[in-house]
Design an enzyme around this catalytic site. Structure first.
Site, PDB file in Angstrom:
ATOM      1  N   PRO A   2       0.785  -1.228   0.000  1.00  0.00           N
ATOM      2  CA  PRO A   2       0.000   0.000   0.000  1.00  0.00           C
ATOM      3  C   PRO A   2       0.824   1.287   0.000  1.00  0.00           C
ATOM      4  CG  PRO A   2      -0.174  -1.121   2.118  1.00  0.00           C
ATOM      5  CD  PRO A   2       0.488  -2.068   1.166  1.00  0.00           C
ATOM      6  N   ASN A   3       0.355   2.208  -0.808  1.00  0.00           N
ATOM      7  CA  ASN A   3       0.907   3.571  -0.899  1.00  0.00           C
ATOM      8  C   ASN A   3       2.236   3.670  -1.647  1.00  0.00           C
ATOM      9  OD1 ASN A   3      -1.268   4.771   0.682  1.00  0.00           O
ATOM     10  ND2 ASN A   3      -0.357   3.689   2.416  1.00  0.00           N
TER      11      ASN A   3
ATOM     12  N   ARG B   4       3.986  11.048  -1.698  1.00  0.00           N
ATOM     13  CA  ARG B   4       3.938  10.808  -0.254  1.00  0.00           C
ATOM     14  C   ARG B   4       5.287  11.115   0.404  1.00  0.00           C
ATOM     15  NH1 ARG B   4       4.739   4.391   1.120  1.00  0.00           N
ATOM     16  NH2 ARG B   4       3.983   5.132   3.111  1.00  0.00           N
TER      17      ARG B   4
ATOM     18  N   TYR C 297      10.676   9.169   1.416  1.00  0.00           N
ATOM     19  CA  TYR C 297      10.681   8.234   0.277  1.00  0.00           C
ATOM     20  C   TYR C 297      11.262   8.817  -1.018  1.00  0.00           C
ATOM     21  CZ  TYR C 297       7.706   5.656   3.487  1.00  0.00           C
ATOM     22  OH  TYR C 297       7.226   5.002   4.591  1.00  0.00           O
TER      23      TYR C 297
ATOM     24  N   ASN D  62       8.069  -5.648  -0.951  1.00  0.00           N
ATOM     25  CA  ASN D  62       7.990  -4.536  -0.005  1.00  0.00           C
ATOM     26  C   ASN D  62       6.522  -4.461   0.408  1.00  0.00           C
ATOM     27  OD1 ASN D  62       7.808  -2.206   1.430  1.00  0.00           O
ATOM     28  ND2 ASN D  62       8.837  -0.898  -0.081  1.00  0.00           N
TER      29      ASN D  62
ATOM     30  N   ALA E  13       3.139  -0.910   4.774  1.00  0.00           N
ATOM     31  CA  ALA E  13       2.626  -0.928   6.153  1.00  0.00           C
ATOM     32  C   ALA E  13       2.213  -2.327   6.611  1.00  0.00           C
ATOM     33  CB  ALA E  13       1.446   0.029   6.275  1.00  0.00           C
TER      34      ALA E  13
ATOM     35  N   GLU F  83      13.059  -9.268   1.278  1.00  0.00           N
ATOM     36  CA  GLU F  83      12.271  -8.126   1.740  1.00  0.00           C
ATOM     37  C   GLU F  83      13.016  -6.828   1.451  1.00  0.00           C
ATOM     38  OE1 GLU F  83      12.290  -8.004   6.012  1.00  0.00           O
ATOM     39  OE2 GLU F  83      10.500  -6.735   6.120  1.00  0.00           O
TER      40      GLU F  83
ATOM     41  N   HIS G 168      12.721  -2.457   1.913  1.00  0.00           N
ATOM     42  CA  HIS G 168      12.071  -1.221   2.359  1.00  0.00           C
ATOM     43  C   HIS G 168      12.901  -0.045   1.884  1.00  0.00           C
ATOM     44  CE1 HIS G 168       9.291  -3.447   4.793  1.00  0.00           C
ATOM     45  NE2 HIS G 168      10.305  -4.157   5.225  1.00  0.00           N
TER      46      HIS G 168
ATOM     47  N   SER H 124      12.864   2.984   3.112  1.00  0.00           N
ATOM     48  CA  SER H 124      13.390   3.686   4.284  1.00  0.00           C
ATOM     49  C   SER H 124      14.005   2.671   5.244  1.00  0.00           C
ATOM     50  CB  SER H 124      12.263   4.443   4.976  1.00  0.00           C
ATOM     51  OG  SER H 124      11.306   3.528   5.490  1.00  0.00           O
TER      52      SER H 124
ATOM     53  N   ARG I 152      13.118   4.452  12.497  1.00  0.00           N
ATOM     54  CA  ARG I 152      11.879   5.240  12.505  1.00  0.00           C
ATOM     55  C   ARG I 152      11.076   4.918  13.776  1.00  0.00           C
ATOM     56  NH1 ARG I 152       9.058   4.815   6.803  1.00  0.00           N
ATOM     57  NH2 ARG I 152       7.870   6.516   7.734  1.00  0.00           N
TER      58      ARG I 152
END
Ligand code: DQA
Length: 146
Positions: free
Chosen positions: A9-10, A17, A22, A73, A76, A97, A99, A101, A106
């Site tokens: 998502p996103n 965003r 990102y 990825n 969320a 996997e 990501h 970021s 975080r």
């Protein structure tokens, strides 16, 4: 060797965003980057993105018997989805996997990755380059296996 690259998502809103996290580049730019990286390592890639957890589970299931490995990825859903973890375990394909970021630098809630528990490797905090590293890893470690 064929690889299914799954984004959650996103990720389709890259370039819009939270650019401070990102970056400025958009999702089509990510797709082009992944395609270039795949060519570099002699891989065939298929890319899939969805904002819906069940669709991501369906995509993972669709990989079974059809592709050789997965790059994912889960965005969320990384931090919440046991369904995605179970799907990755079910198809039992090598999965890496990614990501964009660094999820360890975080919020506390981003540190737990369910999907990562079914992955042979994780790249995070490298931006787009994480996808290239994931493809490279799979090409180097799995391309000559039956
Ligand atoms: C992300 C990190 C996740 O915590 C976040 O929910 C995302 C993107 C990343 O690529 O850095 O949507 O997976």
């Amino acid at each position: 060797m064929k690889i299914l690259v799954i984004n959650g998502p996103n990720i389709n809103l890259l370039g819009i965003r939270e650019k401070n996290i990102y970056g400025e580049a958009d999702y089509p730019a990510l797709l082009a980057y992944i395609e270039n990286s795949a060519q570099e390592f002699g891989l065939e890639v298929e890319c899939f993105q969805s904002n819906h957890e069940g669709d991501l589970v369906d995509a993972i299931q669709s990989a079974y018997g059809r592709v050789d490995a997965i790059v994912i990825n889960p965005a969320a859903y990384t931090h919440t989805s046991i369904a995605i973890l179970d799907a990755l375990k079910a198809v039992a394909l090598p999965a890496v996997e990614v990501h964009l970021s660094d999820i360890h630098q975080r919020e506390e809630f981003r540190r737990l990755s369910y999907a990562g528990m079914a992955c042979v490797k994780t790249y995070c905090g490298l931006g787009f380059a994480g996808y290239r590293e994931a493809l490279k890893y799979l090409a180097e470690h799995y391309s000559n296996r039956p």
